[in-house]
Design a protein around this motif. Sequence first.
Motif, PDB file in Angstrom:
ATOM      1  N   UNK A  22      -2.458   7.947  19.242  1.00 30.11           N
ATOM      2  CA  UNK A  22      -3.241   7.046  20.186  1.00 30.11           C
ATOM      3  C   UNK A  22      -3.928   6.132  18.973  1.00 30.11           C
ATOM      4  N   UNK A  23      -3.644   4.789  19.071  1.00 29.20           N
ATOM      5  CA  UNK A  23      -3.979   3.882  18.258  1.00 29.20           C
ATOM      6  C   UNK A  23      -5.238   3.126  18.392  1.00 29.20           C
ATOM      7  N   UNK A  24      -6.076   3.075  17.548  1.00 33.43           N
ATOM      8  CA  UNK A  24      -7.454   2.563  18.014  1.00 33.43           C
ATOM      9  C   UNK A  24      -7.940   1.621  17.042  1.00 33.43           C
ATOM     10  N   UNK A  25      -7.286   1.355  16.035  1.00 39.93           N
ATOM     11  CA  UNK A  25      -7.789   0.292  15.025  1.00 39.93           C
ATOM     12  C   UNK A  25      -6.400  -0.181  14.205  1.00 39.93           C
ATOM     13  N   UNK A  26      -6.656  -0.943  13.150  1.00 40.88           N
ATOM     14  CA  UNK A  26      -5.705  -1.313  12.548  1.00 40.88           C
ATOM     15  C   UNK A  26      -5.277   0.039  11.260  1.00 40.88           C
ATOM     16  N   UNK A  27      -3.692  -0.022  11.050  1.00 45.04           N
ATOM     17  CA  UNK A  27      -3.555   1.170  10.155  1.00 45.04           C
ATOM     18  C   UNK A  27      -3.144   0.794   8.699  1.00 45.04           C
ATOM     19  N   UNK A  28      -3.551   1.360   7.698  1.00 49.35           N
ATOM     20  CA  UNK A  28      -3.116   0.943   6.306  1.00 49.35           C
ATOM     21  C   UNK A  28      -2.600   2.066   5.681  1.00 49.35           C
ATOM     22  N   UNK A  84      -9.614  -6.947   7.927  1.00 45.75           N
ATOM     23  CA  UNK A  84      -8.255  -6.854   9.041  1.00 45.75           C
ATOM     24  C   UNK A  84      -8.531  -5.358   9.700  1.00 45.75           C
ATOM     25  N   UNK A  85      -9.608  -4.595   9.338  1.00 45.00           N
ATOM     26  CA  UNK A  85      -9.733  -3.528  10.028  1.00 45.00           C
ATOM     27  C   UNK A  85      -9.880  -3.465  11.616  1.00 45.00           C
ATOM     28  N   UNK A  86     -10.407  -4.615  12.234  1.00 46.65           N
ATOM     29  CA  UNK A  86     -10.416  -4.752  13.662  1.00 46.65           C
ATOM     30  C   UNK A  86      -9.101  -5.075  14.226  1.00 46.65           C
ATOM     31  N   UNK A  87      -8.058  -5.312  13.539  1.00 45.92           N
ATOM     32  CA  UNK A  87      -6.633  -5.929  14.280  1.00 45.92           C
ATOM     33  C   UNK A  87      -6.110  -4.711  14.703  1.00 45.92           C
ATOM     34  N   UNK A  88      -6.576  -4.040  15.876  1.00 45.11           N
ATOM     35  CA  UNK A  88      -6.147  -2.745  16.653  1.00 45.11           C
ATOM     36  C   UNK A  88      -4.568  -2.735  16.650  1.00 45.11           C
ATOM     37  N   UNK A  89      -4.133  -1.989  16.245  1.00 45.41           N
ATOM     38  CA  UNK A  89      -2.409  -1.480  16.205  1.00 45.41           C
ATOM     39  C   UNK A  89      -1.686  -2.380  15.416  1.00 45.41           C
ATOM     40  N   UNK A  90      -2.329  -3.017  14.367  1.00 47.51           N
ATOM     41  CA  UNK A  90      -1.642  -3.786  13.273  1.00 47.51           C
ATOM     42  C   UNK A  90      -1.508  -2.689  12.168  1.00 47.51           C
ATOM     43  N   UNK A  91      -0.321  -2.551  11.583  1.00 42.79           N
ATOM     44  CA  UNK A  91      -0.290  -1.898  10.369  1.00 42.79           C
ATOM     45  C   UNK A  91       0.117  -2.584   9.198  1.00 42.79           C
ATOM     46  N   UNK A  92      -0.556  -2.477   8.058  1.00 42.51           N
ATOM     47  CA  UNK A  92      -0.481  -3.135   7.010  1.00 42.51           C
ATOM     48  C   UNK A  92      -0.267  -2.134   5.813  1.00 42.51           C
ATOM     49  N   UNK A  93       0.813  -2.490   4.901  1.00 42.29           N
ATOM     50  CA  UNK A  93       1.103  -1.715   3.808  1.00 42.29           C
ATOM     51  C   UNK A  93       0.746  -2.407   2.620  1.00 42.29           C
ATOM     52  N   UNK A  94      -0.067  -1.735   1.781  1.00 43.17           N
ATOM     53  CA  UNK A  94      -0.575  -2.405   0.416  1.00 43.17           C
ATOM     54  C   UNK A  94      -0.085  -1.303  -0.442  1.00 43.17           C
ATOM     55  N   UNK A  95       1.081  -2.096  -1.307  1.00 42.52           N
ATOM     56  CA  UNK A  95       1.686  -1.166  -2.391  1.00 42.52           C
ATOM     57  C   UNK A  95       1.414  -1.691  -3.600  1.00 42.52           C
ATOM     58  N   UNK A  96       1.213  -0.891  -4.677  1.00 42.80           N
ATOM     59  CA  UNK A  96       1.184  -1.128  -6.109  1.00 42.80           C
ATOM     60  C   UNK A  96       2.304  -1.799  -6.551  1.00 42.80           C
ATOM     61  N   UNK A  97       3.565  -1.360  -6.442  1.00 39.89           N
ATOM     62  CA  UNK A  97       4.764  -2.124  -6.727  1.00 39.89           C
ATOM     63  C   UNK A  97       5.759  -1.841  -5.579  1.00 39.89           C
ATOM     64  N   UNK A  98       6.986  -2.231  -5.998  1.00 36.56           N
ATOM     65  CA  UNK A  98       8.195  -2.394  -5.099  1.00 36.56           C
ATOM     66  C   UNK A  98       9.122  -1.244  -5.585  1.00 36.56           C
ATOM     67  N   UNK A  99       8.736  -0.401  -6.283  1.00 35.97           N
ATOM     68  CA  UNK A  99       9.668   0.640  -6.768  1.00 35.97           C
ATOM     69  C   UNK A  99      10.248   1.381  -5.589  1.00 35.97           C
ATOM     70  N   UNK A 100       9.376   2.072  -4.793  1.00 34.46           N
ATOM     71  CA  UNK A 100      10.190   2.656  -3.693  1.00 34.46           C
ATOM     72  C   UNK A 100      10.761   1.757  -2.513  1.00 34.46           C
ATOM     73  N   UNK A 101      10.909   0.644  -2.734  1.00 33.66           N
ATOM     74  CA  UNK A 101      11.360  -0.311  -1.831  1.00 33.66           C
ATOM     75  C   UNK A 101      10.600  -0.744  -0.791  1.00 33.66           C
ATOM     76  N   UNK A 102      10.977  -1.675   0.032  1.00 32.98           N
ATOM     77  CA  UNK A 102      10.228  -2.160   1.180  1.00 32.98           C
ATOM     78  C   UNK A 102      10.361  -1.092   2.230  1.00 32.98           C
ATOM     79  N   UNK A 103      11.236  -0.459   2.182  1.00 33.35           N
ATOM     80  CA  UNK A 103      11.560   0.756   3.273  1.00 33.35           C
ATOM     81  C   UNK A 103      10.334   1.617   3.178  1.00 33.35           C
ATOM     82  N   UNK A 104       9.479   1.854   1.993  1.00 33.40           N
ATOM     83  CA  UNK A 104       8.358   2.656   1.953  1.00 33.40           C
ATOM     84  C   UNK A 104       7.253   2.289   2.983  1.00 33.40           C
ATOM     85  N   UNK A 105       7.288   1.083   3.486  1.00 35.46           N
ATOM     86  CA  UNK A 105       6.121   0.468   4.309  1.00 35.46           C
ATOM     87  C   UNK A 105       6.971   0.756   5.656  1.00 35.46           C
TER      88      UNK A 105
END
Length: 674
Positions: free
Chosen positions: A568-574, A598-619
């Motif tokens: 059940x999604x009630x807020x943004x996901x990080x 952005x925490x109020x953006x219910x259902x929006x998922x935001x990835x914050x990654x230090x580098x791209x080593x694991x590829x965008x697939x990590x997101x």
Amino acid sequence: MAYCASRFHTVRRLTREVAVGSIMVGGRNPVRIQSMTTSDTQDVAATVRQSVALAEVGCEIVRVTAPNVQAARCLGDIRAGLTAAGWGGIPIVADIHFLPQAAMEAVEHVEKVRVNPGNYADKKRFAVRDYSDADYERELQRLHEAFSPLVKRSRELGRSMRIGTNHGSLSDRIMNRYGDTPLGMVESALEFLRIAESHGFREIILSMKSSNPKVMIEAYRLLVERMDGEDMHYPLHLGVTEAGDGEDGRIKGSIGIGSLLMDGLGDTIRVSLTEDSVYEIPVARALADKAMSLWGKGAQKPEAADSIDPYHFERRVVAELALGSCAVGPEQPPRVIVRAAAAGQAEAALEALRSPLLKDTPAEGLLVPVATAQDLQTLLQVEGLRRADALFLVLELAPGLTPADLAPFLTGASCRVVLLRAFGAADGAPLAAWAALARGTGHILAVDGSPADFIGLSGALAGVGEGALMVTCSGARAEGPEHPVGAYRRITEVLRQAGSRAPIWIRNTAATSVRGDNSFLSRLIEASFLTGSLLCDGIGDLVSIETEADPARSARLSYNVLQGAGARISKAEFVACPSCGRTLFDLQTTTQRIRSQTAHLKGVKIAIMGCIVNGPGEMADADFGYVGGAPGKINLYVGKQCVQYNIPQGDADARLIALIKEHKKWAEPEPAHA
Ligand code: SF4
């Protein structure tokens, strides 16, 4: 099809023992705790300092990234520094992506090397192409040649290795054949495992990490099933990657790691948090201790399996139940119930729950213990229960109360009432009487019992029919060594065999604790163990976390666990990586800054990654990504697509928000959020 000896008891999977320096992993050894440094590896003094700090709080194995050969060379100095500081017994693991040369240097200095089968000797191009069998075989041959030198050198030096698959960084070869799936993750590891075995090297530990606990749980289960089929017994390193920080990060990690530990899987664990890594250790310690407290109490004889497919998530189909202003059913999200300590506190609890801060996380049911007729009188005076948008009311009935005591209250009730009562295995007749009262007055009966009680009651339950019944297990009546997840799984199976689609209410109480203490961390982990594990198995239609005295806190924790399990999604996901020596900006402050906007953006998922080593697939399934591209520069993603490169970091927040607006996912924060 079994991935564990029992889904009802914790029976530890016996694995081969692997030496990581002086620390033995697997076999009959305790679950080992590990973490990772976040300093620049070439800053030897800082990395030694962080490693010592980790060791001092109980970390048993320290991982350090080796992004290039120079950094790998520094591992020797870090090893020496750690020994000089009196922590020579703490093994170091070199974390390798892409570069076999870095791995070959690192293996000279440290006790263990971790390779990512998705990118070892592979540049990920995200190419969509068909691999014929001959192409695939050629790729495997190339891999064999690239990976064999490390295997041979590890064997010569007595090192161990982790084949660490990440959901987000599967190779193009695997992606094209198996897709972005748990099966692809498993195959990716097995390819490397077979190469290692072809050289007689077996000092290997495996991991299947994902930021999505459901994916991670399925992948580990599948891996064990496949390994058992090939008579392989390698230990497992458990972790949920990119779990984020704070309560959410702890919940996600506890759901994924806890579910597997309860099934007896896991020999070493890392809880990834976007915080200083020392804060990971108490969480990992508590998880391991809770699971280990169940070892030795397990089933003595082989048990029948339940009917859940453990490799594919599917929500259990339940009957629709109207609860006043909300409903329970197959299309409904799990509903949240909070507890008032007594009838006299119901009004105050309702008042606390009206806080605008709970707008997106509203309690939907109020649970009140009822011991006497006077309690019922008190509840009749509660103004909040007469409102049009009233919560449904759950009355936890003391055993002495009779249907006749309740009948007048139910007839006059202005909101939907759930009668919660414990029944023993032989209580079929009383159950029928209470069910008749509930049905006759348009209310609902919640039957509380242990698995053994439900076996005895299954005939009576069938007689109640659908539309006025739910079931639960408060834990107080559970008998024997069965853990609470196992108890609910067994009840689910009893219901299935009885042909009942009654919704299941997951109650987190002091009595359902595996190993409770009164710290908030312990209560959070217990809730994640029980509620999170069951939700990831598709079980659970209502949830209450009754270990929290504050109703608002209980509601928020329930929603956080529901969100962690993806129920059940009630807020943004990080999705935020924990950071490491490759990190190109300050993950912690950046995550907090972006969250605050952005925490109020219910259902929006935001990835914050230090580098791209694991590829965008990590997101994985993130809507937007904020990723370190170069020192001081950020790349922004929409889904897995990079849409803006090398933005100065100072502009990146505003550009991210503009991107969210452009994709129509933005909403202005309401005053409560602000
Ligand atoms: S994504 Fe984060 S934790 Fe992973 S390698 Fe990059 S900086 Fe390190």
